[in-house]
Motif scaffolding. Structure first.
Motif, PDB file in Angstrom:
ATOM      1  N   ALA A  52       0.844  -1.205   0.000  1.00  0.00           N
ATOM      2  CA  ALA A  52       0.000   0.000   0.000  1.00  0.00           C
ATOM      3  C   ALA A  52       0.873   1.247   0.000  1.00  0.00           C
ATOM      4  O   ALA A  52       0.456   2.314   0.450  1.00  0.00           O
ATOM      5  CB  ALA A  52      -0.913  -0.003   1.213  1.00  0.00           C
ATOM      6  N   SER A  53       2.088   1.118  -0.522  1.00  0.00           N
ATOM      7  CA  SER A  53       3.006   2.255  -0.583  1.00  0.00           C
ATOM      8  C   SER A  53       2.390   3.389  -1.402  1.00  0.00           C
ATOM      9  O   SER A  53       1.820   3.159  -2.472  1.00  0.00           O
ATOM     10  CB  SER A  53       4.323   1.806  -1.222  1.00  0.00           C
ATOM     11  OG  SER A  53       5.099   2.912  -1.626  1.00  0.00           O
ATOM     12  N   ALA A  54       2.532   4.603  -0.915  1.00  0.00           N
ATOM     13  CA  ALA A  54       1.967   5.757  -1.630  1.00  0.00           C
ATOM     14  C   ALA A  54       2.649   5.961  -2.971  1.00  0.00           C
ATOM     15  O   ALA A  54       2.038   6.417  -3.938  1.00  0.00           O
ATOM     16  CB  ALA A  54       2.108   7.016  -0.776  1.00  0.00           C
ATOM     17  N   SER A  55       3.925   5.597  -3.049  1.00  0.00           N
ATOM     18  CA  SER A  55       4.675   5.811  -4.295  1.00  0.00           C
ATOM     19  C   SER A  55       4.582   4.636  -5.242  1.00  0.00           C
ATOM     20  O   SER A  55       4.700   4.809  -6.457  1.00  0.00           O
ATOM     21  CB  SER A  55       6.145   6.088  -3.972  1.00  0.00           C
ATOM     22  OG  SER A  55       6.686   5.019  -3.222  1.00  0.00           O
ATOM     23  N   LEU A  56       4.362   3.416  -4.721  1.00  0.00           N
ATOM     24  CA  LEU A  56       4.344   2.239  -5.590  1.00  0.00           C
ATOM     25  C   LEU A  56       3.434   1.151  -5.016  1.00  0.00           C
ATOM     26  O   LEU A  56       3.901   0.132  -4.532  1.00  0.00           O
ATOM     27  CB  LEU A  56       5.770   1.707  -5.773  1.00  0.00           C
ATOM     28  CG  LEU A  56       5.994   0.753  -6.946  1.00  0.00           C
ATOM     29  CD1 LEU A  56       5.670   1.430  -8.265  1.00  0.00           C
ATOM     30  CD2 LEU A  56       7.431   0.267  -6.951  1.00  0.00           C
ATOM     31  N   PRO A  57       2.106   1.339  -5.075  1.00  0.00           N
ATOM     32  CA  PRO A  57       1.189   0.302  -4.579  1.00  0.00           C
ATOM     33  C   PRO A  57       1.133  -0.870  -5.558  1.00  0.00           C
ATOM     34  O   PRO A  57       1.075  -0.672  -6.770  1.00  0.00           O
ATOM     35  CB  PRO A  57      -0.149   1.028  -4.508  1.00  0.00           C
ATOM     36  CG  PRO A  57      -0.048   2.125  -5.524  1.00  0.00           C
ATOM     37  CD  PRO A  57       1.392   2.527  -5.571  1.00  0.00           C
ATOM     38  N   LEU A  58       1.140  -2.097  -5.034  1.00  0.00           N
ATOM     39  CA  LEU A  58       1.202  -3.294  -5.880  1.00  0.00           C
ATOM     40  C   LEU A  58       0.491  -4.456  -5.224  1.00  0.00           C
ATOM     41  O   LEU A  58       0.349  -4.503  -3.996  1.00  0.00           O
ATOM     42  CB  LEU A  58       2.659  -3.710  -6.121  1.00  0.00           C
ATOM     43  CG  LEU A  58       3.516  -2.884  -7.065  1.00  0.00           C
ATOM     44  CD1 LEU A  58       4.964  -3.333  -6.962  1.00  0.00           C
ATOM     45  CD2 LEU A  58       3.041  -3.005  -8.492  1.00  0.00           C
ATOM     46  N   ILE A  59       0.084  -5.423  -6.053  1.00  0.00           N
ATOM     47  CA  ILE A  59      -0.368  -6.717  -5.553  1.00  0.00           C
ATOM     48  C   ILE A  59      -0.105  -7.744  -6.639  1.00  0.00           C
ATOM     49  O   ILE A  59      -0.487  -7.547  -7.795  1.00  0.00           O
ATOM     50  CB  ILE A  59      -1.869  -6.701  -5.142  1.00  0.00           C
ATOM     51  CG1 ILE A  59      -2.311  -8.102  -4.709  1.00  0.00           C
ATOM     52  CG2 ILE A  59      -2.759  -6.158  -6.254  1.00  0.00           C
ATOM     53  CD1 ILE A  59      -3.686  -8.141  -4.055  1.00  0.00           C
ATOM     54  N   TYR A  60       0.599  -8.808  -6.281  1.00  0.00           N
ATOM     55  CA  TYR A  60       0.857  -9.880  -7.244  1.00  0.00           C
ATOM     56  C   TYR A  60       1.380 -11.114  -6.517  1.00  0.00           C
ATOM     57  O   TYR A  60       1.823 -11.039  -5.368  1.00  0.00           O
ATOM     58  CB  TYR A  60       1.844  -9.438  -8.327  1.00  0.00           C
ATOM     59  CG  TYR A  60       3.192  -8.961  -7.843  1.00  0.00           C
ATOM     60  CD1 TYR A  60       4.213  -9.859  -7.538  1.00  0.00           C
ATOM     61  CD2 TYR A  60       3.465  -7.597  -7.736  1.00  0.00           C
ATOM     62  CE1 TYR A  60       5.456  -9.416  -7.112  1.00  0.00           C
ATOM     63  CE2 TYR A  60       4.705  -7.147  -7.309  1.00  0.00           C
ATOM     64  CZ  TYR A  60       5.698  -8.065  -7.009  1.00  0.00           C
ATOM     65  OH  TYR A  60       6.931  -7.627  -6.581  1.00  0.00           O
ATOM     66  N   LEU A  61       1.338 -12.236  -7.213  1.00  0.00           N
ATOM     67  CA  LEU A  61       1.886 -13.490  -6.692  1.00  0.00           C
ATOM     68  C   LEU A  61       3.379 -13.523  -6.946  1.00  0.00           C
ATOM     69  O   LEU A  61       3.843 -13.086  -8.009  1.00  0.00           O
ATOM     70  CB  LEU A  61       1.223 -14.691  -7.379  1.00  0.00           C
ATOM     71  CG  LEU A  61      -0.261 -14.898  -7.065  1.00  0.00           C
ATOM     72  CD1 LEU A  61      -0.865 -15.905  -8.030  1.00  0.00           C
ATOM     73  CD2 LEU A  61      -0.460 -15.351  -5.628  1.00  0.00           C
ATOM     74  N   THR A  62       4.134 -14.026  -5.991  1.00  0.00           N
ATOM     75  CA  THR A  62       5.589 -14.032  -6.128  1.00  0.00           C
ATOM     76  C   THR A  62       6.162 -15.311  -5.530  1.00  0.00           C
ATOM     77  O   THR A  62       5.538 -15.952  -4.673  1.00  0.00           O
ATOM     78  CB  THR A  62       6.211 -12.803  -5.433  1.00  0.00           C
ATOM     79  OG1 THR A  62       7.634 -12.837  -5.588  1.00  0.00           O
ATOM     80  CG2 THR A  62       5.868 -12.765  -3.958  1.00  0.00           C
ATOM     81  N   ASP A  63       7.354 -15.670  -5.984  1.00  0.00           N
ATOM     82  CA  ASP A  63       8.076 -16.810  -5.402  1.00  0.00           C
ATOM     83  C   ASP A  63       9.078 -16.352  -4.353  1.00  0.00           C
ATOM     84  O   ASP A  63       9.640 -17.168  -3.620  1.00  0.00           O
ATOM     85  CB  ASP A  63       8.829 -17.584  -6.499  1.00  0.00           C
ATOM     86  CG  ASP A  63       7.869 -18.250  -7.481  1.00  0.00           C
ATOM     87  OD1 ASP A  63       6.792 -18.674  -7.030  1.00  0.00           O
ATOM     88  OD2 ASP A  63       8.197 -18.329  -8.680  1.00  0.00           O
ATOM     89  N   GLU A  64       9.316 -15.045  -4.307  1.00  0.00           N
ATOM     90  CA  GLU A  64      10.351 -14.512  -3.419  1.00  0.00           C
ATOM     91  C   GLU A  64       9.818 -14.273  -2.007  1.00  0.00           C
ATOM     92  O   GLU A  64       8.665 -13.875  -1.824  1.00  0.00           O
ATOM     93  CB  GLU A  64      10.908 -13.200  -3.977  1.00  0.00           C
ATOM     94  CG  GLU A  64      11.615 -13.370  -5.316  1.00  0.00           C
ATOM     95  CD  GLU A  64      12.156 -12.046  -5.833  1.00  0.00           C
ATOM     96  OE1 GLU A  64      12.107 -11.049  -5.084  1.00  0.00           O
ATOM     97  OE2 GLU A  64      12.623 -12.010  -6.979  1.00  0.00           O
ATOM     98  N   LEU A 286       3.981  -7.803 -13.538  1.00  0.00           N
ATOM     99  CA  LEU A 286       4.161  -6.789 -12.502  1.00  0.00           C
ATOM    100  C   LEU A 286       5.476  -6.957 -11.763  1.00  0.00           C
ATOM    101  O   LEU A 286       6.169  -5.972 -11.483  1.00  0.00           O
ATOM    102  CB  LEU A 286       2.996  -6.843 -11.518  1.00  0.00           C
ATOM    103  CG  LEU A 286       1.621  -6.487 -12.103  1.00  0.00           C
ATOM    104  CD1 LEU A 286       0.527  -6.752 -11.096  1.00  0.00           C
ATOM    105  CD2 LEU A 286       1.595  -5.042 -12.565  1.00  0.00           C
ATOM    106  N   SER A 287       5.825  -8.208 -11.427  1.00  0.00           N
ATOM    107  CA  SER A 287       7.082  -8.431 -10.707  1.00  0.00           C
ATOM    108  C   SER A 287       8.264  -8.050 -11.582  1.00  0.00           C
ATOM    109  O   SER A 287       9.250  -7.494 -11.110  1.00  0.00           O
ATOM    110  CB  SER A 287       7.198  -9.881 -10.242  1.00  0.00           C
ATOM    111  OG  SER A 287       7.147 -10.764 -11.340  1.00  0.00           O
ATOM    112  N   SER A 288       8.169  -8.333 -12.886  1.00  0.00           N
ATOM    113  CA  SER A 288       9.258  -7.971 -13.802  1.00  0.00           C
ATOM    114  C   SER A 288       9.331  -6.460 -14.008  1.00  0.00           C
ATOM    115  O   SER A 288      10.400  -5.859 -13.938  1.00  0.00           O
ATOM    116  CB  SER A 288       9.051  -8.668 -15.150  1.00  0.00           C
ATOM    117  OG  SER A 288      10.006  -8.249 -16.091  1.00  0.00           O
TER     118      SER A 288
END
Length: 580
Positions: A52-64, A286-288
């Protein structure tokens, strides 16, 4: 590409496939505004990253995985208490809003089956992660929004959750032909802007694509479109929305050269000058796309304290340099006072008592010169006064010259540290810079019996001809590269007279092609204060001719009889070797 409602729709489709009926086995909060959920299913586990970052909000599946703080924050502890081991029973997106609602079934403290909602809002600076009960009563949120911050909606425990309708946009998935035309006709603006300001979930890029598919100029105002054109535009709009309703997505990234320009969940045929690279899932896109951007944003946030230290010291030293320069200018007359004293010794015998000046031949220049005198003093006393002035200003000049050189070196050093903060990619890089500042006395060192070890290593590139090229990310790495890692016949590169990285090219004991020198020059230009310039002068020389000055700061060197070249800062043709 904006993180719009179409992208969210694609994410929801993927999450339904991957996470529905999965159990939340782990809940972590790596950063103040991030969650990392581990969900287990019979076919394996998945990790869901939410920011929920104000500069870079994101949501995705990741392996990391990401390291978490030693003590979990309150919001994380609350989620663990309520929904740890809970089952995800539904994942929905209201209309085409940038909102994802996870409904989670769990057992409460009494063993009764309950449902809670975890609501993720991806809305730029207003992004949030809100935890509610089944009646939409807010239990808590990762960011609290009191009335002083927002007059539209409070996000606080005990308040009712609702989606604010501040833009009064229409739902593009349920718009009729007549409603579509009415919305556009009431917007005195370019057609593409009328589309994305009139309908929920559309970004400017998606609006541009709809106009392109319709064959209508996106810069035309809707009022200039005939009835037939509006009908045709609505049909293309409907075809476009049909893909979203049916879940037909084509996640991809559009590149111009090696630079990613846009990402999208649907084809963007209007980007005719870009190369489209498809991906299996929107999470991979998105992760890339955001991996580098997210890392840079986080590193900049974490480096803010060091930047403040460096910037404060820079400003102080620049002011000191200006003051010393002004003081030095006041010593410019020192040699004239010496001449005055010598001429008074030579011609003073001819002066009458009480004389206010002496006009005599300056035998250094063969010109007449007038020397002001103190009429209350003898010629010898006037000469002595001028010699004293000369000696005082001479001492001041010598001391200031040394101090100015020290101040200039300090400014150059601090500028190099400032550049190193720009090049930092990991927290280990920042730790190494902090250690360097500690050694230089700018940062107070925390007492520790353990010796500090760094995982930070120089950047490694491969030239087009297969030569290894290494780039120091800070002064300590520059020092290590040049004086410990490089051999005598390896080549050393550095942007001329500006802060920047040392670049070492392993020569392999043979004569290198010209292209290697050009590419190494590009690296030195790119990793310098002049990054982004079209032309940067770069010095290069064999490492065996580089000398370290005793007592100088790390990374400072001297060299003579070097070569120079002009390079740009484009390094897209070079392959970077990942750290091991």
């Amino acid at each position: 590409m904006a993180f719009d409602g179409i992208t969210i729709a694609n994410i929801v489709k993927d999450l339904k496939t991957s996470l529905l009926d999965g159990r939340i086995s782990k809940i972590a909060q790596p950063e103040a505004d991030e969650l990392l959920l581990t969900i287990k299913k019979p076919d394996g586990q998945r990790r869901l990253y939410i920011s929920a970052s104000a500069s870079l909000p994101l949501i995705y599946l990741t392996d990391e995985n990401k390291p978490s703080p030693f003590t979990a924050p309150n919001f994380c502890m609350l989620l663990r208490k309520h929904i740890a081991n809970g089952r995800i029973v539904s994942i929905t997106q209201p209309s085409l809003e940038r909102i994802i609602i996870f409904e989670i079934e769990h057992l409460n403290e009494l063993g009764d089956l309950c449902r809670k909602k975890l609501i993720v809002e991806i809305m730029g600076k207003h992004s949030n992660i809100i935890f509610c009960d089944s009646d939409d009563q807010i239990i808590d949120s990762i960011k609290h929004v009191p009335a002083q911050m927002s007059s539209v909606r409070e996000v606080l425990p005990g308040r009712k959750y609702f989606i604010p309708d501040t833009m009064h946009k229409a739902d593009p998935l349920r718009t009729s032909e007549d409603g579509f035309a009415d919305i556009l006709r009431n917007k005195p603006m370019p057609l593409s802007k009328a589309l994305y300001t009139g309908f929920t979930g559309l970004s400017p890029v998606a609006a541009e694509e709809i106009c392109y598919l319709s064959g209508i100029d996106s810069s035309l105002p809707p009022s200039e479109l005939s009835e037939d054109y509006l009908i045709h535009l609505f049909r293309q709009f409907s075809f476009f929305m049909d893909r979203i309703r049916e879940g037909i997505f084509s996640p991809c990234i559009y590149y111009r050269g090696n630079e990613p320009q846009e990402f999208s969940a649907v084809p963007l045929t209007h980007l005719t000058d870009c190369e489209c690279r498809p991906f299996d899932t929107i999470s991979q896109v998105l992760s890339s796309y955001y991996a580098v951007k997210n890392r840079i944003t986080r590193i900049r946030q974490k480096s803010s304290d060091l930047r403040h230290v460096v910037q404060t010291a820079l400003e102080r030293n620049r002011k000191k340099f200006d003051l010393q320069t002004k003081q030095l200018k006041g010593t410019e007359k020192r040699d004239r006072y010496k001449v005055y004293g010598e001429l008074l010794h030579t011609y003073g015998y001819s002066l009458e008592p009480g004389a206010k000046e002496l006009t005599a031949l300056n035998y250094y220049t063969n010109e007449m010169i007038t020397i002001p005198l103190d009429e209350t003093k003898t010629p010898q006393e006037n000469a002595k006064r001028y010699f004293e002035k000369y000696n005082k200003q001479k001492r001041t000049f010598e001391a200031l010259s040394e101090l100015i050189k020290e101040t200039q070196d300090e400014v150059r050093y601090l500028e190099s540290v400032s550049s190193a903060l720009d090049f930092a990619r990991t927290e280990d890089d920042l730790a190494q810079i902090k250690e360097e500042l500690s050694e230089s006395g700018y940062v107070r060192r925390k007492f520790s019996k353990k010796k500090v070890k760094f995982k930070s290593v120089p950047l490694h590139y491969l030239s087009s001809d297969g030569y290894d090229m290494y780039v120091g990310k800070n002064n300590l790495q520059n020092e290590e590269l040049t004086f410990s890692f490089a051999n005598g016949n390896d080549w050393w590169f550095h942007a001329k007279q500006v802060p920047g990285s040392h670049v070492i090219v392993k020569s392999q004991g043979v004569e290198m092609p010209d292209r290697v020198f050009e590419e190494a020059g590009k690296l030195a230009a790119h990793y310098s204060k002049n990054a982004g310039s079209k032309k940067v002068e770069v010095d290069y020389i064999e490492k065996k001719h580089i000398k370290k000055v005793k007592g100088q700061k790390p990374g400072f060197v001297i060299y003579h009889t070097n070569y120079s070249l002009i390079a740009d800062t484009d390094i897209s043709m070079l392959k970077e070797i990942p750290e091991k």
